[in-house]
Design an enzyme around this catalytic site. Structure first.
Site, PDB file in Angstrom:
ATOM      1  N   GLU A 161       0.847  -1.183   0.000  1.00 14.44           N
ATOM      2  CA  GLU A 161       0.000   0.000   0.000  1.00 14.44           C
ATOM      3  C   GLU A 161       0.889   1.241   0.000  1.00 14.44           C
ATOM      4  OE1 GLU A 161      -3.103   0.100   2.898  1.00 14.44           O
ATOM      5  OE2 GLU A 161      -3.541  -2.041   2.692  1.00 14.44           O
ATOM      6  N   ASN A 214       6.718 -12.275   3.369  1.00 11.51           N
ATOM      7  CA  ASN A 214       6.194 -11.364   4.386  1.00 11.51           C
ATOM      8  C   ASN A 214       6.864 -11.558   5.742  1.00 11.51           C
ATOM      9  OD1 ASN A 214       4.546 -10.116   2.582  1.00 11.51           O
ATOM     10  ND2 ASN A 214       2.621 -10.805   3.456  1.00 11.51           N
ATOM     11  N   PHE A 262      21.059 -27.791   7.592  1.00  8.10           N
ATOM     12  CA  PHE A 262      21.238 -28.257   8.957  1.00  8.10           C
ATOM     13  C   PHE A 262      21.455 -27.059   9.877  1.00  8.10           C
ATOM     14  CE2 PHE A 262      23.674 -31.384  11.861  1.00  8.10           C
ATOM     15  CZ  PHE A 262      22.498 -31.739  12.491  1.00  8.10           C
ATOM     16  N   CYS A 268      31.985 -18.909  15.925  1.00  6.80           N
ATOM     17  CA  CYS A 268      31.559 -17.501  15.910  1.00  6.80           C
ATOM     18  C   CYS A 268      30.084 -17.295  16.205  1.00  6.80           C
ATOM     19  CB  CYS A 268      31.899 -16.871  14.555  1.00  6.80           C
ATOM     20  SG  CYS A 268      33.667 -16.805  14.199  1.00  6.80           S
TER      21      CYS A 268
END
Length: 431
Positions: A161, A214, A262, A268
């Site tokens: 919109e 979305n 997986f 990290c």
């Protein structure tokens, strides 16, 4: 814009999606009739104005009505009388429990079936509304069970919109899904003048893509807001952080990591997520989305373990041990966690990883795997062939190279592919 072959299109529902869809297809040269039970919306179209504000829409309606390519009616029978395509653009609002409200959709499908009963001319029913996977199949099997001339496809809209006309005219994605190839191709061809090649997929895939898009947009907004909030508490410019993050189009704003597979691991990602969430909690900054990432990863790992347990394999061969391919890093490898769990369940297994030799790893890398699986050395095998000749079933826990994919396939053993590499390769072929 020239159109390959103009079609007679009926657009059911003249809300934001339907009105824009009707005007834009009419502007492409098709003969379009908008259908709605709301007299106000229909009269607005006939008076050459939009029933709501949307940039550029009134001008488009005025032009296409004047050209005789767009009209509107409250009569479904009149609108469908000579239609080649019926595009359903009715609302699918949330119910109280969060489920999708399909009342309007089911009602309009039943009305279409009633109106066209006995007609011989084929009708393609294209569903633009956002619906859960399986909805088109349900409609085809129920409302249209006695109307074989109807072929249903999913054609989800991606209109925002405020920029809906621009989004239609300059699409970044067009999706058409269905079981009838001719119907899918016809709808795809209708978008050809826009210069965006339609992705022709399975009907359930098309329905799911809209939800994936979305929810991904929602995740991006929530992610940026949480990073921005934490940055603000730390005296850091969240705008600068995110603007710089977006400059990386190879890993950050890209297809990288956006492939089902997986669970993640390594030295990290888990560590940094924990640290970020811990420090935020110490400052009383709530980051519910980021805090949910590691539990989500754990749940995905558990799903993988359950898939393996469901095989009921007497002798289990595992391909891969490191947290990902092309490394020997075992720290926080989800495969190690999986093996630890499977051993606890009494599974007999052998393991092969093309880049791991236990006598050559050391430090925290070696400590992690030995703490989790003290007798790992007894399970590791020097070659894939030794694992495959011993095992009754295989688990692919790390993306294999082309060489090892061929060997896995040639083994003839039942496989649980936790990396989904075969699925990804099949999708690439289809594309």
């Amino acid at each position: 814009m020239a159109v390959v072959s103009d079609k007679k299109i009926a657009v059911l529902g003249l809300g934001y999606v339907g009105c824009v869809t009707a005007a834009c297809f009419a502007n492409l040269g098709h003969q379009v009739v908008g259908i709605d039970k709301d007299e106000h919306k229909v009269k607005n179209i006939l008076k050459k104005s939009a029933p709501f504000y949307e940039p550029g829409l009134t001008e488009l309606i005025e032009k296409t009505v004047d050209d005789g390519r767009l009209t509107a009616t409250m009569s479904l029978a009149e609108g469908l009388a000579d239609a080649d395509v019926a595009m359903i653009c009715v609302g699918t609002p949330s119910e109280r429990n969060g489920n999708l409200g399909l009342g309007q959709l089911r009602r309009v499908c039943a009305e279409i079936a009633e109106v066209i009963a006995g007609r011989e001319k084929p009708l393609i029913v294209a569903l633009r509304s956002t619906v859960f996977p399986g909805t088109c199949e349900e409609a085809q099997a129920t409302a249209f069970a006695k109307t074989p001339q109807v072929k249903m496809v999913s054609n989800p809209e991606f209109l925002r919109e405020g920029s809906a006309v621009k989004d239609f005219v300059e699409p970044s994605l067009v999706v058409v899904g269905g079981t009838d190839e001719a119907a899918v191709q016809l709808i795809a061809d209708m978008y050809a003048p826009l210069g965006c090649e339609a992705s022709k997929v399975n009907v359930r895939t098309a329905e799911m893509i809209k939800y994936a898009c979305n929810t991904f947009h929602a995740v991006k907004v929530a992610f940026a807001n949480e990073i921005g909030s934490l940055a603000s508490y730390l005296g850091v410019s969240g705008d600068e952080v995110m603007a710089t993050l977006c400059k990386d189009t190879r890993l950050n704003i890209s297809t990288a990591y956006l492939k089902p597979g997986f669970a993640f691991g390594g030295s990290c990602l888990p560590k940094d997520l924990r640290a970020l969430c811990y420090r935020a909690s110490r400052m009383d900054v709530s980051l519910p989305m980021l805090e949910a990432v590691l539990p989500s990863n754990d749940a995905h790992l558990e799903r993988g373990i359950n898939d393996v347990l469901d095989m009921e394999a007497p002798r289990l061969g595992v391909f891969g041990l490191a947290f990902k391919e092309n490394t020997d890093d075992l720290r926080e490898s989800p495969v190690v966690t999986m093996i630890e769990t499977l051993i606890g369940k009494g599974k007999d297994m052998r393991i092969f990883d093309p880049h791991i030799q236990l006598d050559q790893i050391y430090g925290s890398n070696k400590s992690f795997v030995l703490n989790a699986v003290p007798h790992i050395e007894k399970l590791m095998q020097p070659s894939f062939e030794e694992v495959a000749s011993w095992a009754t079933h295989l688990v692919v826990a790390q993306t294999p190279s082309a060489e090892f994919r061929a060997k896995i396939k040639a083994s003839g053993l039942p496989v649980v592919d936790l990396t989904r590499i075969e699925i990804r390769e099949a999708v690439k072929v289809m594309a």
